[in-house]
Enzyme design. Sequence first.
Site, PDB file in Angstrom:
ATOM      1  N   PRO A 140      -3.121 -21.309  18.746  1.00 50.55           N
ATOM      2  CA  PRO A 140      -2.052 -20.292  18.748  1.00 50.55           C
ATOM      3  C   PRO A 140      -2.530 -18.871  19.026  1.00 50.55           C
ATOM      4  CG  PRO A 140      -2.677 -20.776  16.498  1.00 50.55           C
ATOM      5  CD  PRO A 140      -3.509 -21.711  17.367  1.00 50.55           C
ATOM      6  N   GLY A 141      -3.838 -18.677  19.232  1.00 49.84           N
ATOM      7  CA  GLY A 141      -4.287 -17.362  19.675  1.00 49.84           C
ATOM      8  C   GLY A 141      -5.299 -16.668  18.792  1.00 49.84           C
TER       9      GLY A 141
ATOM     10  N   LYS B 212     -17.245 -30.036  18.200  1.00 49.74           N
ATOM     11  CA  LYS B 212     -16.718 -30.824  17.093  1.00 49.74           C
ATOM     12  C   LYS B 212     -17.621 -32.042  16.891  1.00 49.74           C
ATOM     13  CE  LYS B 212     -13.157 -28.043  17.618  1.00 49.74           C
ATOM     14  NZ  LYS B 212     -12.906 -26.884  16.751  1.00 49.74           N
TER      15      LYS B 212
END
Length: 364
Positions: A232-233, A315
Site C-alpha cells: 500500500p505504499g 522472504k
Amino acid sequence: MTQHTPAAGLPCSGLIGYCRAGFEKELAGEIDDLAAEAGLIGFVRAQPDTGYVVFETFEPVPLGSLGTATDWRRPCFARQLLPYFARVEDLPERDRATPIVDAVKASGQRFCGVVLETPDTDEAKQRSGFCKRFTEPLTRALEKAGCLRSSRTGLPVLHVLFTDATTAWLAAGLDGQCAPWTMGIPRLRMPSNAPSRSTMKLAEAFMTLLEEGERENILRAGQRAVDLGAAPGGWTWQLVHRGLRVTAIDNGPLRDSVMATEMVEHLKADGFTWRPQRSVDWMVCDMVEQPSRIASLMAEWIATGKCRYTIFNLKLPMKRRLEAVEQCRELIRKRLNSVGPFDLRIKHLYHDREEVTAFLTLKR
C-alpha cells in the site's frame, strides 16, 4: 588499576552475538565460519529462543588477533557481535556491581563507557528496568575503580549482557566494529501518517546497511526511484519523505496519503517484467516471492544499469534459512561476475521477521 592494557592485547574468551529469538541456529553457523576464518579453536554454544549465540575459545586470544571476525556487519543474522572477555556467574542480588568490577579490573582494560543489555526475548525484557536502574551505580563503581575513562578516545565500550538475573557477559565494543545501538536495535518511531509499518523496515535498512557518509552521498533529495510491489505504499512513503521522486509499480492501490505527496507516479504493472525507459538512482523491492527469483531480478537490474542502488527483501523459508541466503548470494555473484566488482550487504533487521533485507550496487 595501575596498568593499562591496550585494547589489542585484551585477552578474549570468544565471540558473543545477539539475534532475533528463533534464529540462533543460523547465527551459530555464521559465527562458526567467522571463527574458523580467524583461526580460532573452540566451539559454538546456542540454545533455541535465547536471542544470543556464543563461540567459546579453548584458550584466551588477544583482541587484536581477531581481525574482522568481530565486525557485526559480516554475519547476516547478527544484530550485534562482540568479543567477550569474561562471564560472571552467581551474581548476588544485593551487590552485583562488585563481581563485575572485579572482572573488569582483572582484564587490565579501561573503557570509555558502559552499556547494559539483555537479549531480545520476552523473558529478558523483564530485566530492562533493572538495567536502566543499575547503569548509574555500576558506572560509579567502575569509575571509582579506575576502569572507566570517558574522556579518553580510542578506548572500547564495555557491554554488560545479562542473559539471566545472575549471569553477566562482559564484552568490548570497538568503534566501527560493533553496532552503535543498545542491543543492536535502532530506535525508530512509526510516523503517524505512514501507510504501513513496512516503512520502518526501509528506514532501518538505510540506517543499518548504509554508512553515514553513504546516506549523505548516495541517498539524496531529487533522485529518481522505483518501488516494485509498492502497495500500500510504505516503502514509497519512506522514499518520498527523503525527497525522492518515485515510480510505484503494483497492480494494487496505494494509500491516499502517499499519492497526496504529488511525488509518486503509480503504474499498474507486473514488477517482474516492467522496466524503466531510462535508468534510475534507486530501486527498492518488497515483493512476496521465492528469494532466488527476487535475487535474480535484483542482479539483473544492477547488471543492466537500470538502477545504481537497490534495497530488497528476501522472504526466507522456515527451514534452511541460511542456505537460502547463501543461494541468493551465489545467484547474484554469477550474474554480476562478468559485469564488475559489486557490494552486497545482507542483514536480518529488527523489523524483519521471516525475511532478510539486502543492499546491492556495483563498486565504482
